[in-house]
Design a protein around this motif. Structure first.
Motif, short mmCIF file in Angstrom:
data_model
loop_
_atom_site.label_atom_id
_atom_site.label_comp_id
_atom_site.label_asym_id
_atom_site.label_seq_id
_atom_site.Cartn_x
_atom_site.Cartn_y
_atom_site.Cartn_z
N GLU A 1 -0.84 -17.04 28.14
CA GLU A 1 -2.16 -16.43 28.29
C GLU A 1 -3.19 -17.51 28.59
N ARG A 2 -4.32 -17.06 29.10
CA ARG A 2 -5.40 -17.98 29.42
C ARG A 2 -6.12 -18.41 28.15
N ILE A 3 -6.61 -19.64 28.14
CA ILE A 3 -7.35 -20.13 26.99
C ILE A 3 -8.60 -19.29 26.74
N ASP A 4 -9.24 -18.82 27.82
CA ASP A 4 -10.46 -18.04 27.62
C ASP A 4 -10.19 -16.62 27.14
N GLU A 5 -8.92 -16.33 26.79
CA GLU A 5 -8.59 -15.07 26.13
C GLU A 5 -8.09 -15.31 24.71
N VAL A 6 -8.27 -16.54 24.22
CA VAL A 6 -7.87 -16.88 22.86
C VAL A 6 -9.10 -16.89 21.96
N THR A 7 -9.04 -16.19 20.84
CA THR A 7 -10.19 -16.10 19.94
C THR A 7 -10.04 -17.09 18.79
N ALA A 8 -9.78 -18.33 19.13
CA ALA A 8 -9.63 -19.39 18.13
C ALA A 8 -9.84 -20.72 18.84
N SER A 9 -9.96 -21.79 18.05
CA SER A 9 -10.11 -23.13 18.63
C SER A 9 -8.77 -23.64 19.12
N VAL A 10 -8.75 -24.07 20.38
CA VAL A 10 -7.52 -24.50 21.04
C VAL A 10 -7.76 -25.86 21.69
N VAL A 11 -6.76 -26.73 21.60
CA VAL A 11 -6.79 -28.02 22.31
C VAL A 11 -5.47 -28.18 23.04
N ILE A 12 -5.55 -28.54 24.31
CA ILE A 12 -4.35 -28.89 25.07
C ILE A 12 -4.44 -30.37 25.44
N VAL A 13 -3.45 -31.12 25.02
CA VAL A 13 -3.32 -32.51 25.44
C VAL A 13 -2.33 -32.50 26.60
N ASP A 14 -2.87 -32.59 27.82
CA ASP A 14 -2.03 -32.41 29.00
C ASP A 14 -1.30 -33.70 29.36
N GLN A 15 -0.49 -33.62 30.41
CA GLN A 15 0.33 -34.76 30.81
C GLN A 15 -0.52 -35.97 31.17
N GLN A 16 -1.62 -35.75 31.84
CA GLN A 16 -2.49 -36.86 32.23
C GLN A 16 -3.03 -37.60 31.01
N ALA A 17 -3.48 -36.84 29.99
CA ALA A 17 -4.01 -37.46 28.78
C ALA A 17 -2.90 -38.18 28.01
N LEU A 18 -1.73 -37.58 27.96
CA LEU A 18 -0.61 -38.23 27.28
C LEU A 18 -0.27 -39.58 27.92
N LEU A 19 -0.16 -39.57 29.25
CA LEU A 19 0.20 -40.80 29.94
C LEU A 19 -0.86 -41.87 29.77
N VAL B 1 0.93 -30.99 24.82
CA VAL B 1 0.85 -30.59 23.42
C VAL B 1 -0.20 -29.50 23.30
N GLU B 2 0.15 -28.40 22.63
CA GLU B 2 -0.78 -27.31 22.39
C GLU B 2 -1.09 -27.26 20.90
N VAL B 3 -2.37 -27.26 20.58
CA VAL B 3 -2.80 -27.26 19.18
C VAL B 3 -3.68 -26.04 18.95
N ILE B 4 -3.27 -25.19 18.00
CA ILE B 4 -4.08 -24.05 17.55
C ILE B 4 -4.55 -24.37 16.15
#
Length: 707
Positions: free
Chosen positions: A43-61, A131-134
């Protein structure tokens, strides 16, 4: 009894290629608004009713050019995540003041029945796509998610036919004292696809060398990273059965042992001296086995069908997870009658399960509706014994069955309404056992305890609302509950009654209230959230000053705080980001502040990513940890985890250069300014050996070869 567990998470099959090629970078951009962890379907992040953080591949590298320690990366990237501890343990590094459930592709790595706080480092970062953090209590994945979920999404093969590979070689060393500090790392990842068959495979090895502080002294060895040798093997095979169905098999093995031939000199906060280590010149082996995970196995077979019946996605998997985590040697386990001067404990856990998840969608006038529902069946067998064979925590054999339903309504593309529930039935069988004599300030009595069955039954709920009509201001509000069997093993091992039935083993319902917003305007993206987390039974530990024994708090607790994040594309070549988190908590019965095992001090993190040219990149990160001083001394000393925390900050620098399509070189310096500091946990934890200083300036140099 069938030892299987079925919980279904429709795992998002990302089409990410190996890092750093042009396709993955574009993919990260395309996927940055997609998440699977929150509702177990894509699902899209803008359909989540909570705080979400995605650490994507670019940030990981970008962060891995400085360090491969996932604790450090998450501390910088995730508001609400406590500062890294500088050790191999996440004890004292919480998510919104509570324990997070760590997952690999939705499979639980944490051991809630006896939480050893080692799950964050349960695989090599080279395996991770993102990494997906809820954040906040959730029942989506069941027991253990009091503070939220950290889900490592592993790499998948490229969507195009062909073969890709990446070899990474790196070394690290102390800039303050080179002796014995030279580390080495090698990892290789390959992926390929031919028609309907695809695969990814990875092997990784790392030896940290001896970690030095700002003075050039080796860090203490308690949960230490010095000489930590890790090995990881990962493979994922997938086969497209039809245009709408696929079968995949994933296996990951991780181990990490502290192999340093050093001897630790343990001090504590009250002595005002740091704990450190010196080279073992005695010719005799230090007591105990190497610390760390002896082996962490994860195996999953998954079947997915995009339309198993009308407008319904089905995902089902069978999984198995087994681990052994060895802790440090301690004289508190001495037993003169057995001729033992000490010992070390080991958590052994094995989980088996089957999971089934359905997602059915409907379209009404101006409304898109979806219903996610299924069943989770889990068997978790956990025990904590000593390496020499003595039992400390009894064997706990848990069968967990759960049914859940999660609904979502998107109205006129602007309003998002979500509501759901989960019902848990848990039975924990405990064998008859003897408590172990543990000697701290005094030696505990040995008690014969009659085992039995401990049963739990609970229904948890969630509801949320979000409004997306205005890009600059998209607010949300939510209420969610989580079910938490609060470290049952610790409660049992400190039993002072002759029967399990007479021990207070009640579970806790965590209630999380949250209100926030995110948005974007011009060059800016931003997020803000404030929350209150309440529990009728505590989720923290407190030390009895008389005996030195740590026990679970059973009184009600409330934790509250806020988080903010701002990101700006300042120019075409410069991207800036900053995030801040603050929280506090109290025992509501006594109005006493919660200690450092639960509440992390304020944290400010920021970064600047700079493109000096198309091929030359640079990044700077900063983490500032604020102060927290809430407790008085008991007599002349601080006790438990009540030590005061003074502020400190750490700056990291990294740079990379793409020589050509096949070669890339990079380098980084962790703690660039060689800040001399104690991490927050080292300051608040008063036990011997915990006050280890932070890592001094450390250089990391590496190269990538793409084929």
């Amino acid at each position: 009894m069938i030892k299987t567990s079925l919980t279904l998470t429709a795992l998002f099959v990302s089409t990410a290629v190996l890092a750093d090629s042009p396709a993955p970078a574009q993919q990260a951009k395309d996927m940055e608004r997609i998440i699977v962890t929150g509702s177990r379907v894509e699902e899209r992040i803008d359909e989540v009713t909570a705080s979400v953080v995605i650490v994507d591949q670019q940030a990981l590298l970008r962060n891995m050019e400085v360090t491969n320690e996932l604790q450090s990366i998450l501390a910088i990237q995730v508001p609400g995540m406590g500062p890294n501890t500088g050790t191999n343990s996440s004890s004292g590094q919480n998510l919104r003041g509570r324990s997070a459930l760590v997952l690999i592709d939705g499979l639980p790595q944490s051991t809630p029945l006896r939480n050893g706080r080692l799950a964050i480092r349960s695989l090599d970062p080279s395996v991770i796509e993102r990494v997906e953090v809820i954040k906040g209590a959730t029942s989506i994945y069941g027991n253990g998610a009091a503070g939220g979920i950290i889900n490592y999404i592993t790499k998948s093969a490229d969507s195009k036919d062909g073969f890709n590979g990446k070899l990474n070689l790196a070394t690290n060393f102390s800039a303050t004292d080179f002796e014995d500090s030279l580390g080495k790392r090698a990892d290789v990842t390959i992926d390929g696809r031919s028609n309907k068959l695809s695969f990814v495979a990875n092997v990784a090895f790392e030896d940290n060398g001896i970690i030095k502080d700002a003075d050039g002294d080796a860090l203490g060895l308690l949960y230490g990273m010095s000489g930590f040798e890790s090995k990881n093997a990962f493979t994922k095979l997938a086969y497209d059965l039809t245009d709408q169905s696929a079968l995949s098999l994933t296996y990951n093995y991780f181990e990490g042992q502290q192999e340093a031939d050093y001897i630790s000199t343990n001090k504590n906060v009250n002595l005002g001296e740091k704990s450190y280590a010196t080279k073992n010149t005695t010719g005799e082996k230090a007591p105990g086995d190497p610390q760390g995970p002896r082996g962490n196995h994860n195996l999953k077979l998954q079947y997915e069908h995009a339309d198993i019946f009308t407008d319904t996605l089905f995902t089902g998997d069978v999984y198995w997870q087994k681990l052994e985590n060895v802790f440090f040697y301690s004289t508190k386990f001495r037993d003169p009658a057995l001729g033992l001067a000490g010992g070390q404990s080991m958590i052994e856990s094995e989980k088996t399960g089957v999971r089934a998840n359905f997602n059915t969608t409907f379209d009404f006038d101006n409304t898109a509706a979806s219903f996610t529902y299924g069943v989770d069946l889990l068997n978790d067998t956990t025990a904590q014994s000593l390496v020499d064979g003595r039992a400390w925590t009894p064997k706990m054999d848990m069968d967990n069955a759960a049914l859940y339903l999660q609904s979502k309504f998107v109205i006129n593309d602007d309003w998002v309404v979500k509501a759901g529930l989960r019902h848990e039935e848990i039975d924990v069988a405990v064998e008859d056992f003897k408590t172990l004599m543990v000697c701290r300030k005094t030696c505990s009595d040995v008690i014969d305890v009659e085992g039995g069955n401990i049963e739990y039954s609970a229904t948890t709920y969630n509801i949320g609302l979000r409004f997306n009509a205005i890009d600059a201001f998209m607010p949300f509000i939510s209420y969610s509950e989580g079910f938490d069997v609060t470290d049952l093993g610790r409660t049992l091992r400190t039993a002072d009654t002759p029967s399990v039935k007479k021990i207070d083993t009640d579970a806790s319902i965590i209630k999380n209230y949250e209100i926030g917003f995110d948005g974007n305007s011009g060059i800016f993206n931003y997020q803000f959230a404030t929350f209150i987390s309440q529990s009728d039974i505590g989720t923290s530990l407190v030390e009895d000053p008389a005996t030195g024994k740590y026990e679970s708090v059973r009184s009600p607790q409330e934790i509250y705080g806020f988080e903010a994040a701002l990101e700006a594309q300042a120019t075409d070549n410069i991207k800036l980001g900053v995030n801040y988190s603050w929280l506090e908590g109290k025992n509501t019965d006594t109005d006493e502040y919660l200690n450092g095992s639960t509440i992390n001090p304020p944290k400010l993190a920021g970064y600047a990513d700079i493109s000096l040219s198309d091929d030359w990149q640079m990044s700077v990160t900063l983490m500032h940890v604020g102060s927290r001083d809430r407790f008085e001394k008991v007599g002349d000393v601080y006790t438990g985890t009540n030590g005061p925390v003074s502020s400190y900050q750490v700056v990291n620098l990294s740079t990379s250069y793409q020589i050509n399509q096949a070669f890339k070189v990079y380098g980084g310096v962790e703690n660039l300014l060689n800040q001399d500091y104690y991490p927050a946990r080292s300051q608040s934890y008063t036990g011997n050996g915990y006050n280890v200083k932070g890592k001094g300036a450390t250089v990391n140099i590496g190269m990538n070869y793409f084929f």
